[in-house]
Motif scaffolding. Structure first.
Motif, PDB file in Angstrom:
ATOM      1  N   SER A   1     -11.478 144.989 116.520  1.00  0.00           N
ATOM      2  CA  SER A   1     -11.822 143.668 116.374  1.00  0.00           C
ATOM      3  C   SER A   1     -12.825 143.172 115.278  1.00  0.00           C
ATOM      4  O   SER A   1     -13.386 144.073 114.643  1.00  0.00           O
ATOM      5  N   MET A   2     -12.813 141.902 114.821  1.00  0.00           N
ATOM      6  CA  MET A   2     -13.512 141.657 113.590  1.00  0.00           C
ATOM      7  C   MET A   2     -15.007 141.745 113.875  1.00  0.00           C
ATOM      8  O   MET A   2     -15.868 142.173 113.007  1.00  0.00           O
ATOM      9  N   GLU A   3     -15.560 141.563 115.148  1.00  0.00           N
ATOM     10  CA  GLU A   3     -16.759 141.829 115.705  1.00  0.00           C
ATOM     11  C   GLU A   3     -17.057 143.017 115.593  1.00  0.00           C
ATOM     12  O   GLU A   3     -18.331 143.326 115.241  1.00  0.00           O
TER      13      GLU A   3
ATOM     14  N   ASN B   1     -11.369 137.442 100.514  1.00  0.00           N
ATOM     15  CA  ASN B   1     -10.069 137.530 100.919  1.00  0.00           C
ATOM     16  C   ASN B   1      -9.325 136.111 100.225  1.00  0.00           C
ATOM     17  O   ASN B   1      -9.814 134.934 100.130  1.00  0.00           O
TER      18      ASN B   1
ATOM     19  N   TYR C   1      -8.646 141.518 114.107  1.00  0.00           N
ATOM     20  CA  TYR C   1      -8.257 140.304 114.711  1.00  0.00           C
ATOM     21  C   TYR C   1      -9.654 139.865 115.426  1.00  0.00           C
ATOM     22  O   TYR C   1     -10.660 140.551 115.776  1.00  0.00           O
ATOM     23  N   PRO C   2      -9.703 138.476 115.490  1.00  0.00           N
ATOM     24  CA  PRO C   2     -10.910 137.957 116.360  1.00  0.00           C
ATOM     25  C   PRO C   2     -10.768 138.429 117.760  1.00  0.00           C
ATOM     26  O   PRO C   2      -9.805 138.425 118.329  1.00  0.00           O
TER      27      PRO C   2
ATOM     28  N   SER D   1     -17.758 135.723 107.994  1.00  0.00           N
ATOM     29  CA  SER D   1     -18.764 135.038 108.916  1.00  0.00           C
ATOM     30  C   SER D   1     -19.353 135.941 110.165  1.00  0.00           C
ATOM     31  O   SER D   1     -20.481 135.716 110.549  1.00  0.00           O
ATOM     32  N   ARG D   2     -18.495 136.676 110.362  1.00  0.00           N
ATOM     33  CA  ARG D   2     -19.174 137.631 111.550  1.00  0.00           C
ATOM     34  C   ARG D   2     -19.836 138.702 111.106  1.00  0.00           C
ATOM     35  O   ARG D   2     -21.090 139.005 111.771  1.00  0.00           O
TER      36      ARG D   2
ATOM     37  N   GLY E   1     -15.548 133.159 105.502  1.00  0.00           N
ATOM     38  CA  GLY E   1     -14.088 133.599 105.991  1.00  0.00           C
ATOM     39  C   GLY E   1     -14.459 134.318 107.475  1.00  0.00           C
ATOM     40  O   GLY E   1     -15.467 134.276 107.842  1.00  0.00           O
ATOM     41  N   ARG E   2     -13.105 134.739 107.846  1.00  0.00           N
ATOM     42  CA  ARG E   2     -13.239 135.041 109.319  1.00  0.00           C
ATOM     43  C   ARG E   2     -13.797 136.209 109.542  1.00  0.00           C
ATOM     44  O   ARG E   2     -14.831 136.475 110.502  1.00  0.00           O
ATOM     45  N   ILE E   3     -14.015 137.223 108.602  1.00  0.00           N
ATOM     46  CA  ILE E   3     -14.569 138.676 108.487  1.00  0.00           C
ATOM     47  C   ILE E   3     -15.923 138.426 108.133  1.00  0.00           C
ATOM     48  O   ILE E   3     -16.919 138.771 108.772  1.00  0.00           O
TER      49      ILE E   3
END
Length: 212
Positions: A186-188, A72, A160-161, A14-15, A10-12
């Motif tokens: 940020s997600m990062e 998620n 957000y990314p 993966s980070r 997922g977006r989070i």
């Protein structure tokens, strides 16, 4: 550390995987469809795992130092599954004898005033309400859990990314806002906060948040 990340695709998630690998940790990406997971790294293993199955959770979590749940629901999956996965996740970790768990939570359960949570405010976006309520219900389940060293990390209202800045604040269960009244992260940078908490636990059996 050896860290298993559920929802690693997922977006989070993966980070979080990227952040942990960049710090030299050994990561197991626990995903439902490993054939679709394309990240390759010498310190990365991929495990097929369904969070709804405690046996799968046990297998992926076995011999790990910690587990991160970045679940998620995919498009078309009910938000209520955020709450439902808590039980097989808890049971699977106990079966694997892994105590450390960090959960990627929602912002809705953060307080904007004493006794008033963000999700209960009149202007809360209706499209996010079901997900936020499910995260709050899941948090209630984790709060009853004494057998695990769990931590629930709520992002700011907007996640957000973006850019990895390493410059953010942490708080307890109150929504953080910047000088302009905006609540964001940020997600990062959120991923940094997750791995920081893994390396230096500060919120065992607790709920905290991050924001600018």
């Amino acid at each position: 550390m050896k860290i298993a990340v559920f929802g690693a695709g997922g977006r989070i998630g993966s980070r979080i995987v990227t952040e942990a690998l960049n710090r030299g940790h050994d990561v197991t990406a626990a995903v439902r469809h490993p054939e679709n997971y394309t990240v390759i790294h010498p310190h990365l293993k991929v495990a097929k795992a369904d969070l709804f199955n405690s046996q799968d959770v046990e297998t992926a979590a076995f011999n790990q130092d910690a587990v991160v749940s970045a679940y998620n629901p995919a498009k078309g999956i009910p938000p209520s599954t955020i709450t439902e996965v808590a039980i097989p996740l808890i049971n699977g970790l106990k079966q694997a004898h892994v105590k450390r768990l960090i959960i990627v939570g929602g912002a809705g359960s953060l307080e904007v005033a004493p006794g008033l949570q963000l999700v209960d405010t009149p202007d809360f976006p209706p499209e996010y309400k079901a997900v936020s309520l499910a995260h709050r219900d899941a948090l209630a389940l984790y709060k009853k859990e004494n057998g695990l060293d769990w931590t629930f990390l709520s992002p700011s209202a907007e996640i957000y990314p973006g850019t990895r800045t390493g410059k953010f604040r942490t708080g307890d269960n109150q929504l953080l806002t910047d000088a302009n009244g905006k609540s964001h992260i940020s997600m990062e940078d959120y991923a940094i906060a997750i791995v920081d908490e893994l390396e230096t636990p500060m919120h065992i059996k607790g709920h905290f948040t991050v924001g600018y």
